[in-house]
Scaffold this motif. Structure first.
Motif, PDB file in Angstrom:
ATOM      1  N   THR A 119      -5.237  -8.345   1.982  1.00  0.00           N
ATOM      2  CA  THR A 119      -6.362  -7.618   2.576  1.00  0.00           C
ATOM      3  C   THR A 119      -6.181  -7.500   4.084  1.00  0.00           C
ATOM      4  OG1 THR A 119      -7.822  -8.431   0.830  1.00  0.00           O
ATOM      5  CG2 THR A 119      -8.878  -7.561   2.807  1.00  0.00           C
ATOM      6  N   GLN A 156     -13.594  -4.937   5.206  1.00  0.00           N
ATOM      7  CA  GLN A 156     -12.727  -5.936   4.607  1.00  0.00           C
ATOM      8  C   GLN A 156     -13.197  -6.342   3.204  1.00  0.00           C
ATOM      9  OE1 GLN A 156     -11.447  -8.853   7.346  1.00  0.00           O
ATOM     10  NE2 GLN A 156     -10.250  -9.983   5.849  1.00  0.00           N
ATOM     11  N   LEU A 211     -12.056  -3.663   0.984  1.00  0.00           N
ATOM     12  CA  LEU A 211     -10.593  -3.591   0.903  1.00  0.00           C
ATOM     13  C   LEU A 211     -10.032  -4.565  -0.117  1.00  0.00           C
ATOM     14  CD1 LEU A 211      -9.163  -3.208   4.519  1.00  0.00           C
ATOM     15  CD2 LEU A 211      -9.034  -1.580   2.634  1.00  0.00           C
ATOM     16  N   LEU A 219      -5.727  -4.008   6.126  1.00  0.00           N
ATOM     17  CA  LEU A 219      -6.629  -3.680   7.228  1.00  0.00           C
ATOM     18  C   LEU A 219      -5.843  -3.420   8.508  1.00  0.00           C
ATOM     19  CD1 LEU A 219      -9.522  -3.338   8.264  1.00  0.00           C
ATOM     20  CD2 LEU A 219      -9.570  -5.795   8.695  1.00  0.00           C
ATOM     21  N   LYS A 249     -12.471  -2.121  10.535  1.00  0.00           N
ATOM     22  CA  LYS A 249     -12.752  -1.379   9.306  1.00  0.00           C
ATOM     23  C   LYS A 249     -11.947  -0.087   9.330  1.00  0.00           C
ATOM     24  CE  LYS A 249     -16.979  -0.051  11.652  1.00  0.00           C
ATOM     25  NZ  LYS A 249     -18.404  -0.247  11.732  1.00  0.00           N
ATOM     26  N   HIS A 295       0.810  -1.221   0.000  1.00  0.00           N
ATOM     27  CA  HIS A 295       0.000   0.000   0.000  1.00  0.00           C
ATOM     28  C   HIS A 295       0.841   1.268   0.000  1.00  0.00           C
ATOM     29  CE1 HIS A 295       0.578  -0.492   4.376  1.00  0.00           C
ATOM     30  NE2 HIS A 295       0.386   0.807   4.440  1.00  0.00           N
ATOM     31  N   ILE A 312      -9.844  -3.038  -3.507  1.00  0.00           N
ATOM     32  CA  ILE A 312      -9.284  -1.680  -3.568  1.00  0.00           C
ATOM     33  C   ILE A 312      -8.667  -1.367  -4.922  1.00  0.00           C
ATOM     34  CG2 ILE A 312      -7.022  -2.232  -2.542  1.00  0.00           C
ATOM     35  CD1 ILE A 312      -7.335   0.502  -1.019  1.00  0.00           C
TER      36      ILE A 312
END
Length: 110
Positions: A83, A61, A64, A87, A97, A27, A67
């Motif tokens: 994921t 989730q 996510l 998270l 979340k 990320h 994404i």
């Protein structure tokens, strides 16, 4: 609103392509490559609202894992491992979340 209203389509494509392989998503690198990290907090919030598909005020989730598809339909689903890692990186209050402020922090710290 569309993702290309906030970010350049070429930057999105480049970033999504860089993480096309399973279990390759990072990320921090992704947010830099797509140009989101360099954007204002207001723009980060716009992206959050695009990714919050059910408009619940949170990215759960289920959202996510999608994404990359939220940035472009050509994106892939994240693996369960990716994921879970995303998270864990973004969920600062432990509610399972990512809220809007948590998302801005997640992008800003990338």
């Amino acid at each position: 609103m569309h993702m290309t209203d906030v970010l350049a389509a070429a930057d999105i494509s480049k970033a999504v392509a860089a993480f096309a392989a399973a279990d390759s998503f990072n990320h921090k690198q992704f947010f830099v490559m797509c140009g989101l990290k360099a954007k204002s907090k207001d723009d980060m919030k716009k992206v959050f609202h695009i990714l919050d598909k059910d408009q619940s005020g949170f990215i759960e989730q289920e959202e996510l894992c999608l994404i990359l598809k939220g940035f472009t339909p050509e994106g892939r689903n994240l693996s369960d491992k990716e994921t879970t890692a995303l998270l864990a990186a973004g969920d600062k209050d432990g509610d399972g979340k990512i809220g809007i402020d948590e998302f801005v922090t997640l992008v800003s710290e990338s």
